[in-house]
Design a protein around this motif. Sequence first.
Motif, mmCIF file in Angstrom:
data_model
loop_
_atom_site.group_PDB
_atom_site.id
_atom_site.type_symbol
_atom_site.label_atom_id
_atom_site.label_comp_id
_atom_site.label_asym_id
_atom_site.label_seq_id
_atom_site.Cartn_x
_atom_site.Cartn_y
_atom_site.Cartn_z
ATOM 1 N N LYS A 179 0.846 -0.624 0.194
ATOM 2 C CA LYS A 179 -0.288 0.471 0.258
ATOM 3 C C LYS A 179 0.820 1.105 0.328
ATOM 4 C CE LYS A 179 -2.694 -1.766 3.594
ATOM 5 N NZ LYS A 179 -2.889 -2.095 4.425
ATOM 6 N N PRO A 180 0.400 1.979 -0.588
ATOM 7 C CA PRO A 180 1.121 3.381 -0.230
ATOM 8 C C PRO A 180 1.103 4.245 0.727
ATOM 9 C CG PRO A 180 -0.758 3.951 -2.099
ATOM 10 C CD PRO A 180 -0.826 2.769 -1.207
ATOM 11 N N GLU A 181 0.444 3.814 1.923
ATOM 12 C CA GLU A 181 1.099 4.026 2.977
ATOM 13 C C GLU A 181 2.574 3.203 3.938
ATOM 14 O OE1 GLU A 181 -2.192 2.546 3.566
ATOM 15 O OE2 GLU A 181 -2.624 4.237 2.309
ATOM 16 N N ASP A 182 2.296 1.939 3.307
ATOM 17 C CA ASP A 182 3.056 1.005 3.393
ATOM 18 C C ASP A 182 4.690 1.616 3.447
ATOM 19 O OD1 ASP A 182 2.020 -0.545 5.242
ATOM 20 O OD2 ASP A 182 1.001 -1.329 3.614
ATOM 21 N N GLU A 183 4.954 2.156 1.743
ATOM 22 C CA GLU A 183 5.904 2.664 1.108
ATOM 23 C C GLU A 183 6.376 3.748 1.564
ATOM 24 O OE1 GLU A 183 5.132 3.128 -3.489
ATOM 25 O OE2 GLU A 183 4.667 0.765 -3.100
ATOM 26 N N VAL A 184 5.719 4.295 2.188
ATOM 27 C CA VAL A 184 5.762 6.105 2.720
ATOM 28 C C VAL A 184 6.842 5.516 4.083
ATOM 29 C CG1 VAL A 184 4.891 8.159 3.099
ATOM 30 C CG2 VAL A 184 4.298 7.744 1.839
ATOM 31 N N ALA A 185 6.125 4.540 4.697
ATOM 32 C CA ALA A 185 6.837 4.442 5.980
ATOM 33 C C ALA A 185 7.949 3.789 5.856
ATOM 34 C CB ALA A 185 5.428 3.403 6.349
ATOM 35 N N LYS A 188 10.487 6.635 4.880
ATOM 36 C CA LYS A 188 11.006 7.273 6.000
ATOM 37 C C LYS A 188 11.741 6.265 6.590
ATOM 38 C CE LYS A 188 7.090 10.138 5.824
ATOM 39 N NZ LYS A 188 5.678 10.709 7.243
#
Length: 194
Positions: A179-185, A188
């Motif tokens: 998911k995009p949120e997991d990629e951002v995490a 980071k």
Amino acid sequence: MNALLSLSRLIDAINIKIGQAVSWLLLAAVLICSGNALVRYIFHIGSNAWLEIQWYLFGAVFLLAAGYTLRRNEHVRIDVVVSRFSKRTQAWIDALGFLLFLLPITLLVLYFAIPFAVDAIRSQEMSSNAGGLILWPAKLLVPIGFFLLGLQGISELIKRIGFLMGKVDASEFERQAVKPEDEVAAIKAANKID
């Protein structure tokens, strides 16, 4: 089979490292493309070399990341049909696809691409465009990219056979999209950004 699975893990590690490194080429291509466009429109100056380096970088990303894409199981396929089958049937379809299509085509491309690249290196082939770059590095990317893709095809074939023999879990070769949120995490965490 254990030796083959070790070989598969080695190939996976190589293509993962190359795929991650190549991602930086995409950033370089975008920056060069943007900078080139700004210079052309603001100052009305430009060079064919800047255009060609963009092509080289995009070509490098496509060719060198093909094995990485296959490793992540994110290549083009007909998921609508294949997803209806059991994991075992899917593994058989993949194994036959690797044996009958991917590996023979990879070998065929290598058969023609290696002399193509060697001739370009020997002749120090240059672009015919004014201010253009040398061409042999771009032509060398073709056999390198297909070699990496062929290696990854062998790795994936080993994993499918291992799965069919009950020695490998299907998670070893399932799609790794996140998911995009997991990629951002993950970005980071990799860069230690809060």
